[in-house]
Write a protein that holds these residues in place. Structure first.
Motif, PDB file in Angstrom:
ATOM      1  N   ARG A  11     -13.778  -0.865  -0.500  1.00 27.35           N
ATOM      2  CA  ARG A  11     -13.172  -1.016   0.914  1.00 27.35           C
ATOM      3  C   ARG A  11     -11.797  -1.566   0.850  1.00 27.35           C
ATOM      4  NH1 ARG A  11     -12.418  -4.873   5.268  1.00 27.35           N
ATOM      5  NH2 ARG A  11     -12.863  -6.189   3.829  1.00 27.35           N
ATOM      6  N   PHE A  12     -10.605  -1.034   1.123  1.00 26.95           N
ATOM      7  CA  PHE A  12      -9.475  -2.097   1.064  1.00 26.95           C
ATOM      8  C   PHE A  12      -9.204  -2.311   2.459  1.00 26.95           C
ATOM      9  CE2 PHE A  12      -9.431   1.035  -2.340  1.00 26.95           C
ATOM     10  CZ  PHE A  12      -9.051   0.185  -3.431  1.00 26.95           C
ATOM     11  N   ASP A  13      -8.832  -3.876   2.745  1.00 25.29           N
ATOM     12  CA  ASP A  13      -8.295  -4.171   4.200  1.00 25.29           C
ATOM     13  C   ASP A  13      -6.949  -3.984   4.113  1.00 25.29           C
ATOM     14  OD1 ASP A  13      -7.672  -5.279   6.500  1.00 25.29           O
ATOM     15  OD2 ASP A  13      -8.206  -7.480   5.648  1.00 25.29           O
ATOM     16  N   CYS A  14      -6.609  -2.857   4.584  1.00 26.53           N
ATOM     17  CA  CYS A  14      -5.028  -2.589   4.514  1.00 26.53           C
ATOM     18  C   CYS A  14      -4.446  -3.040   5.845  1.00 26.53           C
ATOM     19  CB  CYS A  14      -4.795  -0.948   4.502  1.00 26.53           C
ATOM     20  SG  CYS A  14      -5.517  -0.321   2.942  1.00 26.53           S
ATOM     21  N   GLY A  15      -5.049  -3.804   6.887  1.00 27.43           N
ATOM     22  CA  GLY A  15      -4.613  -4.376   7.793  1.00 27.43           C
ATOM     23  C   GLY A  15      -4.015  -5.993   7.221  1.00 27.43           C
ATOM     24  N   SER A  16      -4.131  -6.334   6.282  1.00 27.21           N
ATOM     25  CA  SER A  16      -3.773  -7.469   5.771  1.00 27.21           C
ATOM     26  C   SER A  16      -2.909  -7.059   4.439  1.00 27.21           C
ATOM     27  CB  SER A  16      -4.827  -8.402   4.993  1.00 27.21           C
ATOM     28  OG  SER A  16      -5.435  -7.933   3.659  1.00 27.21           O
ATOM     29  N   ILE A  17      -2.094  -7.888   4.284  1.00 31.39           N
ATOM     30  CA  ILE A  17      -0.712  -7.554   3.198  1.00 31.39           C
ATOM     31  C   ILE A  17      -1.483  -7.663   1.544  1.00 31.39           C
ATOM     32  CG2 ILE A  17       1.466  -8.314   2.150  1.00 31.39           C
ATOM     33  CD1 ILE A  17       2.288  -9.209   4.974  1.00 31.39           C
ATOM     34  N   ASP A  18      -2.443  -8.451   1.688  1.00 30.97           N
ATOM     35  CA  ASP A  18      -2.759  -8.508   0.040  1.00 30.97           C
ATOM     36  C   ASP A  18      -3.662  -7.126  -0.085  1.00 30.97           C
ATOM     37  OD1 ASP A  18      -1.911 -10.804  -0.374  1.00 30.97           O
ATOM     38  OD2 ASP A  18      -3.921 -11.871  -0.308  1.00 30.97           O
ATOM     39  N   GLY A  19      -4.485  -6.856   0.927  1.00 28.47           N
ATOM     40  CA  GLY A  19      -5.235  -5.523   0.844  1.00 28.47           C
ATOM     41  C   GLY A  19      -4.477  -4.336   0.845  1.00 28.47           C
ATOM     42  N   PHE A  20      -3.495  -4.219   1.413  1.00 27.40           N
ATOM     43  CA  PHE A  20      -2.510  -3.098   1.305  1.00 27.40           C
ATOM     44  C   PHE A  20      -1.767  -3.003  -0.009  1.00 27.40           C
ATOM     45  CE2 PHE A  20       1.479  -0.856   2.077  1.00 27.40           C
ATOM     46  CZ  PHE A  20       0.895   0.147   3.078  1.00 27.40           C
ATOM     47  N   ILE A  21      -1.335  -4.045  -0.637  1.00 25.38           N
ATOM     48  CA  ILE A  21      -0.658  -3.823  -1.878  1.00 25.38           C
ATOM     49  C   ILE A  21      -1.786  -3.530  -2.856  1.00 25.38           C
ATOM     50  CG2 ILE A  21       0.198  -5.240  -3.659  1.00 25.38           C
ATOM     51  CD1 ILE A  21       1.848  -4.693  -1.310  1.00 25.38           C
ATOM     52  N   GLU A  22      -3.069  -4.137  -2.786  1.00 24.48           N
ATOM     53  CA  GLU A  22      -4.124  -3.872  -3.765  1.00 24.48           C
ATOM     54  C   GLU A  22      -4.654  -2.288  -3.578  1.00 24.48           C
ATOM     55  OE1 GLU A  22      -9.125  -4.816  -4.363  1.00 24.48           O
ATOM     56  OE2 GLU A  22      -7.880  -5.790  -3.141  1.00 24.48           O
ATOM     57  N   ALA A  23      -4.570  -1.600  -2.362  1.00 26.30           N
ATOM     58  CA  ALA A  23      -4.883  -0.320  -2.100  1.00 26.30           C
ATOM     59  C   ALA A  23      -3.904   0.595  -2.677  1.00 26.30           C
ATOM     60  CB  ALA A  23      -4.907  -0.029  -0.703  1.00 26.30           C
ATOM     61  N   THR A  24      -2.457   0.195  -2.350  1.00 24.25           N
ATOM     62  CA  THR A  24      -1.299   1.001  -3.036  1.00 24.25           C
ATOM     63  C   THR A  24      -1.411   0.925  -4.285  1.00 24.25           C
ATOM     64  OG1 THR A  24      -0.069  -0.265  -1.213  1.00 24.25           O
ATOM     65  CG2 THR A  24       1.141   0.951  -2.906  1.00 24.25           C
ATOM     66  N   ASN A  25      -1.718  -0.033  -5.223  1.00 21.29           N
ATOM     67  CA  ASN A  25      -1.955   0.075  -6.718  1.00 21.29           C
ATOM     68  C   ASN A  25      -2.962   0.879  -7.010  1.00 21.29           C
ATOM     69  OD1 ASN A  25       0.353  -1.490  -7.128  1.00 21.29           O
ATOM     70  ND2 ASN A  25      -0.900  -3.585  -6.907  1.00 21.29           N
ATOM     71  N   TYR A  26      -4.192   0.950  -6.457  1.00 21.92           N
ATOM     72  CA  TYR A  26      -5.461   1.611  -6.851  1.00 21.92           C
ATOM     73  C   TYR A  26      -5.154   2.963  -6.615  1.00 21.92           C
ATOM     74  CZ  TYR A  26     -10.412   2.946  -6.243  1.00 21.92           C
ATOM     75  OH  TYR A  26     -11.409   3.765  -6.472  1.00 21.92           O
ATOM     76  N   PHE A  27      -4.437   3.518  -5.475  1.00 23.23           N
ATOM     77  CA  PHE A  27      -4.338   4.837  -5.410  1.00 23.23           C
ATOM     78  C   PHE A  27      -3.263   5.357  -6.037  1.00 23.23           C
ATOM     79  CE2 PHE A  27      -7.081   3.846  -1.536  1.00 23.23           C
ATOM     80  CZ  PHE A  27      -7.673   4.971  -1.723  1.00 23.23           C
ATOM     81  N   TYR A  28      -2.067   4.611  -6.455  1.00 23.37           N
ATOM     82  CA  TYR A  28      -1.158   4.809  -7.250  1.00 23.37           C
ATOM     83  C   TYR A  28      -1.764   5.163  -8.780  1.00 23.37           C
ATOM     84  CZ  TYR A  28       3.023   4.802 -10.264  1.00 23.37           C
ATOM     85  OH  TYR A  28       3.967   5.428 -11.250  1.00 23.37           O
ATOM     86  N   GLU A  29      -2.309   4.338  -9.187  1.00 22.68           N
ATOM     87  CA  GLU A  29      -2.836   4.591 -10.661  1.00 22.68           C
ATOM     88  C   GLU A  29      -3.999   5.737 -10.713  1.00 22.68           C
ATOM     89  OE1 GLU A  29      -4.513   0.730 -11.564  1.00 22.68           O
ATOM     90  OE2 GLU A  29      -2.528  -0.060 -11.430  1.00 22.68           O
ATOM     91  N   ARG A  30      -4.773   5.841  -9.565  1.00 24.95           N
ATOM     92  CA  ARG A  30      -5.504   7.226  -9.422  1.00 24.95           C
ATOM     93  C   ARG A  30      -4.858   8.328  -9.546  1.00 24.95           C
ATOM     94  NH1 ARG A  30     -10.592   7.851  -8.176  1.00 24.95           N
ATOM     95  NH2 ARG A  30     -10.168   9.918  -7.404  1.00 24.95           N
TER      96      ARG A  30
END
Ligand code: UTP
Length: 277
Positions: free
Chosen positions: A252-271
């Motif tokens: 789960r990525f907490d995309c309501g927070s900036i850190d979580g949003f960036i983490e998710a961006t990197n994760y989905f970009y790499e996928r």
């Protein structure tokens, strides 16, 4: 079987200002897909055919996203770019979208109550679009649907283990483990300080709710932050043994927070980059 999924999406998203001054938080993209589309895809994948959104006057672009754009469509017809819109067009053609407005942002519980008019008297799923989930196998909501089949009279919340120092950002539960990863909830507290937290099991933005929740919310007073909290309403049902908490399989990525949003961006970009190889 649950067919309707409610998306409370009326919040201001103040943690992302200035971006969210005129763009809804739910429309911020992870790579090229807005957060809310990830959520809608999860709902459809879990068997829902009706998406009910609680929005506000600032969220019109969400409605536009799930509607045709004939100008763009005619400009890409017959080109390779058609593929970029085809999956979304497919969703639009096969799904019913309905909207209602929350007039005052009085909290998640209040937003869910506002959605009653779209849901009626049946059990329903709730997705908070800023919690983006990804699983290798069944999606988090699909996993919860399987539990609902076995326990149709219970509300179900998705939970994950968090560091104890973060309990004041979540609703936190305690309960007895009745099956592997499934708890019967006996207590739940909204955003407790670590010393008051009943455990380190935090509720994330996936729920299955029975329709009696609406009456309970109507009788729930505002608490933390002056808001009507869904956690408080669920506690009323938990005291009757009617709430289950499910430790889901996935990320789960907490995309309501900036850190979580960036983490998710990197994760989905790499996928995506991996899929293209
Ligand atoms: P959050 O508190 O995470 O979202 O609410 P927010 O208020 O938009 O964000 P910040 O804290 O200002 O950055 C969780 C979910 O509940 C919805 C939000 O849209 C989000 O999906 N919500 C919250 C409502 O729909 N109405 C409300 O009154 C409050």
């Amino acid at each position: 079987m649950i067919k309707k999924c409610l998306f409370p999406a009326a919040g201001y998203g103040t943690r992302f200002l200035p971006a969210t001054k005129s763009i809804p938080k739910e429309m911020l993209p992870l790579v090229t897909k807005p957060l809310i589309q990830y959520g809608v895809e999860e709902a459809i994948n879990a068997g829902c055919d009706t998406i009910a959104m609680v929005v506000s006057k600032y969220k019109k672009s969400i409605e536009d996203h799930f509607d045709n754009n004939t100008d763009i469509q005619s400009s890409i017809n017959g080109t390779s770019k058609e593929n970029l819109l085809n999956p979304l067009n497919n969703i639009i053609e096969n799904t019913t979208f309905s909207y209602t407005r929350q007039l005052e942002m009085k909290g998640l519980g209040h937003a869910i109550l506002t959605g009653q008019t779209l849901i009626g008297d049946e059990s329903f799923a709730v997705i908070l679009a800023d919690d983006v989930c990804h699983s290798q196998n069944d999606s988090v909501l699909s996993q919860m649907m399987s539990i609902h089949e076995k326990y149709p009279q219970h509300c179900i919340v998705a939970i994950e283990e968090i560091p104890l120092k973060n309990t004041n950002k979540y609703g936190v539960i305690s309960g007895e483990e009745i099956e592997n990863n499934l708890f019967r909830v006996d207590n739940m507290i909204e955003k407790p300080e670590p010393k008051d937290a009943p455990s380190n099991l935090a509720i994330i933005g996936r729920y299955i709710l029975t329709p009696d929740i609406f009456e309970v919310i109507k009788n729930t007073s505002p608490s933390k932050g002056g808001e009507i909290q869904i956690t408080d309403a669920l506690l009323t049902l938990a005291k009757k043994g009617k709430v289950l908490a499910y430790k889901f399989d996935g990320k789960r990525f907490d995309c309501g927070s900036i850190d979580g949003f960036i983490e998710a961006t990197n994760y989905f970009y790499e996928r995506e980059a991996r899929d293209e190889i």
